[in-house]
Design a protein around this motif. Structure first.
Motif, PDB file in Angstrom:
ATOM      1  N   ASP A 250      39.521 -12.704 115.502  1.00 51.76           N
ATOM      2  CA  ASP A 250      39.354 -12.193 114.138  1.00 51.76           C
ATOM      3  C   ASP A 250      38.374 -13.040 113.331  1.00 51.76           C
ATOM      4  O   ASP A 250      37.853 -12.585 112.306  1.00 51.76           O
ATOM      5  CB  ASP A 250      40.710 -12.158 113.418  1.00 51.76           C
ATOM      6  CG  ASP A 250      41.621 -11.064 113.964  1.00 51.76           C
ATOM      7  OD1 ASP A 250      41.101 -10.159 114.637  1.00 51.76           O
ATOM      8  OD2 ASP A 250      42.840 -11.131 113.717  1.00 51.76           O
TER       9      ASP A 250
ATOM     10  N   ALA B 125      35.150 -11.235 113.421  1.00 51.98           N
ATOM     11  CA  ALA B 125      35.180 -10.070 112.528  1.00 51.98           C
ATOM     12  C   ALA B 125      35.014 -10.505 111.073  1.00 51.98           C
ATOM     13  O   ALA B 125      34.343  -9.821 110.280  1.00 51.98           O
ATOM     14  CB  ALA B 125      36.487  -9.301 112.714  1.00 51.98           C
TER      15      ALA B 125
ATOM     16  N   GLU C 177      31.370 -11.159 110.493  1.00 54.76           N
ATOM     17  CA  GLU C 177      30.598  -9.908 110.470  1.00 54.76           C
ATOM     18  C   GLU C 177      30.853  -9.137 109.179  1.00 54.76           C
ATOM     19  O   GLU C 177      29.923  -8.576 108.581  1.00 54.76           O
ATOM     20  CB  GLU C 177      30.961  -9.045 111.678  1.00 54.76           C
ATOM     21  CG  GLU C 177      30.074  -7.813 111.803  1.00 54.76           C
ATOM     22  CD  GLU C 177      30.434  -6.955 112.999  1.00 54.76           C
ATOM     23  OE1 GLU C 177      29.795  -7.105 114.047  1.00 54.76           O
ATOM     24  OE2 GLU C 177      31.372  -6.133 112.877  1.00 54.76           O
ATOM     25  N   MET C 178      32.116  -9.116 108.735  1.00 51.51           N
ATOM     26  CA  MET C 178      32.456  -8.449 107.471  1.00 51.51           C
ATOM     27  C   MET C 178      31.695  -9.092 106.313  1.00 51.51           C
ATOM     28  O   MET C 178      31.153  -8.399 105.450  1.00 51.51           O
ATOM     29  CB  MET C 178      33.963  -8.542 107.228  1.00 51.51           C
ATOM     30  CG  MET C 178      34.442  -7.881 105.945  1.00 51.51           C
ATOM     31  SD  MET C 178      36.247  -8.038 105.799  1.00 51.51           S
ATOM     32  CE  MET C 178      36.556  -7.095 104.305  1.00 51.51           C
TER      33      MET C 178
ATOM     34  N   LEU D   6      38.371 -11.467 105.410  1.00 49.72           N
ATOM     35  CA  LEU D   6      39.315 -10.545 106.073  1.00 49.72           C
ATOM     36  C   LEU D   6      40.758 -10.950 105.757  1.00 49.72           C
ATOM     37  O   LEU D   6      41.132 -12.115 105.926  1.00 49.72           O
ATOM     38  CB  LEU D   6      39.079 -10.605 107.581  1.00 49.72           C
ATOM     39  CG  LEU D   6      39.539  -9.458 108.465  1.00 49.72           C
ATOM     40  CD1 LEU D   6      38.819  -8.168 108.124  1.00 49.72           C
ATOM     41  CD2 LEU D   6      39.297  -9.829 109.934  1.00 49.72           C
TER      42      LEU D   6
ATOM     43  N   VAL E 286      43.257  -5.542 108.953  1.00 49.25           N
ATOM     44  CA  VAL E 286      43.230  -5.567 110.421  1.00 49.25           C
ATOM     45  C   VAL E 286      44.225  -4.547 110.977  1.00 49.25           C
ATOM     46  O   VAL E 286      45.402  -4.530 110.582  1.00 49.25           O
ATOM     47  CB  VAL E 286      43.588  -6.967 110.950  1.00 49.25           C
ATOM     48  CG1 VAL E 286      43.482  -7.011 112.475  1.00 49.25           C
ATOM     49  CG2 VAL E 286      42.691  -8.026 110.318  1.00 49.25           C
TER      50      VAL E 286
ATOM     51  N   TRP F 153      24.271  -8.898 112.828  1.00 53.98           N
ATOM     52  CA  TRP F 153      25.621  -9.028 112.267  1.00 53.98           C
ATOM     53  C   TRP F 153      25.886  -8.060 111.124  1.00 53.98           C
ATOM     54  O   TRP F 153      27.031  -7.843 110.748  1.00 53.98           O
ATOM     55  CB  TRP F 153      25.860 -10.466 111.780  1.00 53.98           C
ATOM     56  CG  TRP F 153      26.059 -11.420 112.907  1.00 53.98           C
ATOM     57  CD1 TRP F 153      25.093 -11.938 113.722  1.00 53.98           C
ATOM     58  CD2 TRP F 153      27.306 -11.936 113.383  1.00 53.98           C
ATOM     59  NE1 TRP F 153      25.662 -12.762 114.671  1.00 53.98           N
ATOM     60  CE2 TRP F 153      27.022 -12.774 114.477  1.00 53.98           C
ATOM     61  CE3 TRP F 153      28.631 -11.787 112.984  1.00 53.98           C
ATOM     62  CZ2 TRP F 153      28.010 -13.456 115.181  1.00 53.98           C
ATOM     63  CZ3 TRP F 153      29.623 -12.463 113.683  1.00 53.98           C
ATOM     64  CH2 TRP F 153      29.306 -13.282 114.770  1.00 53.98           C
TER      65      TRP F 153
ATOM     66  N   GLU G  83      39.074  -0.520 113.406  1.00 47.81           N
ATOM     67  CA  GLU G  83      39.934  -1.635 113.806  1.00 47.81           C
ATOM     68  C   GLU G  83      40.016  -2.677 112.692  1.00 47.81           C
ATOM     69  O   GLU G  83      41.008  -3.385 112.545  1.00 47.81           O
ATOM     70  CB  GLU G  83      39.426  -2.295 115.083  1.00 47.81           C
ATOM     71  CG  GLU G  83      39.692  -1.509 116.352  1.00 47.81           C
ATOM     72  CD  GLU G  83      38.514  -0.629 116.733  1.00 47.81           C
ATOM     73  OE1 GLU G  83      37.832  -0.116 115.799  1.00 47.81           O
ATOM     74  OE2 GLU G  83      38.245  -0.461 117.929  1.00 47.81           O
ATOM     75  N   TYR G  84      38.934  -2.804 111.929  1.00 48.58           N
ATOM     76  CA  TYR G  84      38.909  -3.591 110.695  1.00 48.58           C
ATOM     77  C   TYR G  84      38.414  -2.650 109.597  1.00 48.58           C
ATOM     78  O   TYR G  84      37.571  -1.784 109.842  1.00 48.58           O
ATOM     79  CB  TYR G  84      37.971  -4.789 110.834  1.00 48.58           C
ATOM     80  CG  TYR G  84      38.342  -5.725 111.973  1.00 48.58           C
ATOM     81  CD1 TYR G  84      39.345  -6.676 111.819  1.00 48.58           C
ATOM     82  CD2 TYR G  84      37.681  -5.635 113.198  1.00 48.58           C
ATOM     83  CE1 TYR G  84      39.681  -7.524 112.861  1.00 48.58           C
ATOM     84  CE2 TYR G  84      38.017  -6.484 114.250  1.00 48.58           C
ATOM     85  CZ  TYR G  84      39.017  -7.428 114.074  1.00 48.58           C
ATOM     86  OH  TYR G  84      39.356  -8.263 115.115  1.00 48.58           O
TER      87      TYR G  84
ATOM     88  N   LYS H 232      34.740  -1.777 109.126  1.00 48.57           N
ATOM     89  CA  LYS H 232      34.061  -1.058 110.211  1.00 48.57           C
ATOM     90  C   LYS H 232      33.982   0.444 109.918  1.00 48.57           C
ATOM     91  O   LYS H 232      33.033   1.102 110.340  1.00 48.57           O
ATOM     92  CB  LYS H 232      34.767  -1.297 111.550  1.00 48.57           C
ATOM     93  CG  LYS H 232      34.734  -2.740 112.053  1.00 48.57           C
ATOM     94  CD  LYS H 232      33.313  -3.257 112.262  1.00 48.57           C
ATOM     95  CE  LYS H 232      32.655  -2.732 113.503  1.00 48.57           C
ATOM     96  NZ  LYS H 232      31.356  -3.439 113.774  1.00 48.57           N
TER      97      LYS H 232
ATOM     98  N   GLY I 247      35.492  -3.125 120.123  1.00 49.07           N
ATOM     99  CA  GLY I 247      36.137  -4.245 119.446  1.00 49.07           C
ATOM    100  C   GLY I 247      35.511  -5.585 119.764  1.00 49.07           C
ATOM    101  O   GLY I 247      34.624  -5.712 120.609  1.00 49.07           O
ATOM    102  N   VAL I 248      35.995  -6.622 119.083  1.00 57.33           N
ATOM    103  CA  VAL I 248      35.489  -7.985 119.254  1.00 57.33           C
ATOM    104  C   VAL I 248      35.695  -8.449 120.682  1.00 57.33           C
ATOM    105  O   VAL I 248      36.775  -8.238 121.239  1.00 57.33           O
ATOM    106  CB  VAL I 248      36.243  -8.927 118.290  1.00 57.33           C
ATOM    107  CG1 VAL I 248      35.874 -10.375 118.575  1.00 57.33           C
ATOM    108  CG2 VAL I 248      35.938  -8.571 116.846  1.00 57.33           C
TER     109      VAL I 248
END
Length: 383
Positions: free
Chosen positions: A139, A142, A145-146, A198, A203, A248, A282-283, A286, A369-370
């Motif tokens: 995570d 993620a 990236e977020m 996050l 999540v 990213w 998934e997040y 996304k 996914g990651v």
């Protein structure tokens, strides 16, 4: 060679946070029986099978080797795709369109509740030389990236939280969903940190479940099901998995997969030609990122679209009416199966209180996914 391929049967177990009452084999068997009954066939009528398996997240090693009995595939051609269900569906389409088979069954399954050390298993997918020695939680990637997506598009944390509120509320209308809830934007923004920016409710929680579908060539499809759902276009794509060189802020893999699917389906204006979508969330961020990459809105516009209500079930462009991964549960490589299942049921008009009026063309999209950058897109129609 057959030009048109249709989904003529679907079967699912539904999706639950944990399934101590059944084995991974029983999950596949239940979904297969339902799919075959839906298609009015028996296993002996099927020419080939495609299994979806990553060898970790099904809760068992080489689980694909142990699904043959449950699918009725003994002594018949069966192959395994180590990717998402939509990629397996793509293989089935090629098997039918090439004339090798007329009827193919496609399977996917998640028994992730059997995995006691999920973050370690996902972390094992990291690059063994550069990333895995850092022992970071998946995570964490993620979160970075977020952060980049929000910076590049100007999207806000409140807009991401609005995705969570919508999807969990939609899941309350879906009897197959395992994580429906009534939450507010404040609940999301006040939930525990996971990896800045996050939070826990951003999540998708994991879930178990199986999906089996039957696809058939045009010359037999209508005799098996009075409402075949046509696969008009399908595409998939992988970007580099290297964290040090990837993009990213965007999801190039989804953009290119969609372009292939749109070209195959003859779609030139996605926003005006597609009635609803089931996409990877998934997040929370996304869903916004993928909406933009699918060219259903411009860069940085998905958050405003969500806040305006346009992505609600009764909105201009319903997004994740099923509840998505946030409301149904994260099924890993079976995520695509759940999303295609929802599109099929919507196009058949079988969604009850969650039915989208006049649904004719739907899109399903998945992301593995990651830490992957692999995505797949399929366009389905009831015409």
């Amino acid at each position: 060679m057959y030009k048109r391929v249709a989904i003529v049967g679907v079967g699912s177990t539904g999706f639950r946070p944990t399934t101590p009452d059944v084995s991974y084999r029983e999950l596949t068997h239940e979904a297969a029986v339902r799919a075959y009954m839906d298609a009015n066939i028996e296993p002996k009528d099927i020419d080939g099978f495609v299994s979806t398996s990553e060898d970790f997240l099904e809760g068992y090693s080489i689980s694909d080797e142990y699904c043959n009995d449950q699918l009725g595939a003994i002594l018949k051609p069966i192959s395994t795709v180590p990717g998402d269900f939509i990629q397996s569906l793509g293989q089935a389409v090629m098997m039918v369109r090439s004339g090798v088979c007329r009827i193919v069954a496609v399977q996917c399954m998640s028994k992730v509740s059997n995995v006691l050390t999920l973050s370690h298993v996902v972390g094992f997918a990291m690059d063994p030389n550069y990333n895995r020695p850092l022992a970071m939680h998946p995570d964490f990637i993620a979160g970075m990236e977020m952060n980049r997506y929000l910076f590049e598009t100007g999207s806000s944390l409140e807009q991401c939280a609005a995705v969570v509120v919508k999807n969990k509320r939609n899941a309350l209308l879906n009897p197959l969903a395992g994580h429906g809830a009534s939450v507010t934007v404040e609940d999301v923004l006040n939930s525990e940190w996971v990896s800045y920016p996050l939070r826990r409710l951003d999540v998708a929680p994991p879930a178990d479940g199986a999906v089996v579908m039957v696809v058939a060539a045009e010359d037999v499809a209508r005799s098996l099901n009075e409402m075949p759902i046509w696969i008009r276009g399908i595409g998939w794509c992988s970007d580099t998995p290297t964290l040090e060189s990837r993009d990213w802020g965007s999801a190039v893999y989804t953009r290119l997969a969609a372009e292939r699917a749109y070209k195959m389906a003859g779609i030139r204006s996605p926003r005006s030609e597609i009635d609803f979508v089931e996409i990877s969330d998934e997040y929370s961020y996304k869903e916004l990122q993928h909406l933009e990459e699918l060219k259903l809105c411009g860069p940085g516009e998905a958050g405003y679209l969500t806040e305006s209500g346009a992505t609600e079930i009764d909105g201009e462009l319903p997004v994740n009416a099923s509840g998505g991964c946030l409301g149904v549960g994260h099924l890993f490589d079976a995520n695509g199966g759940q999303k295609v299942l929802e599109v099929v049921l919507q196009l058949r008009g079988e969604k009850g209180k969650a039915q989208i009026p006049d649904a004719r063309v739907g899109l399903a999209q998945s992301w593995r996914g990651v830490p992957t950058t692999t995505g797949a897109v399929v366009i389905l129609s009831n015409e």
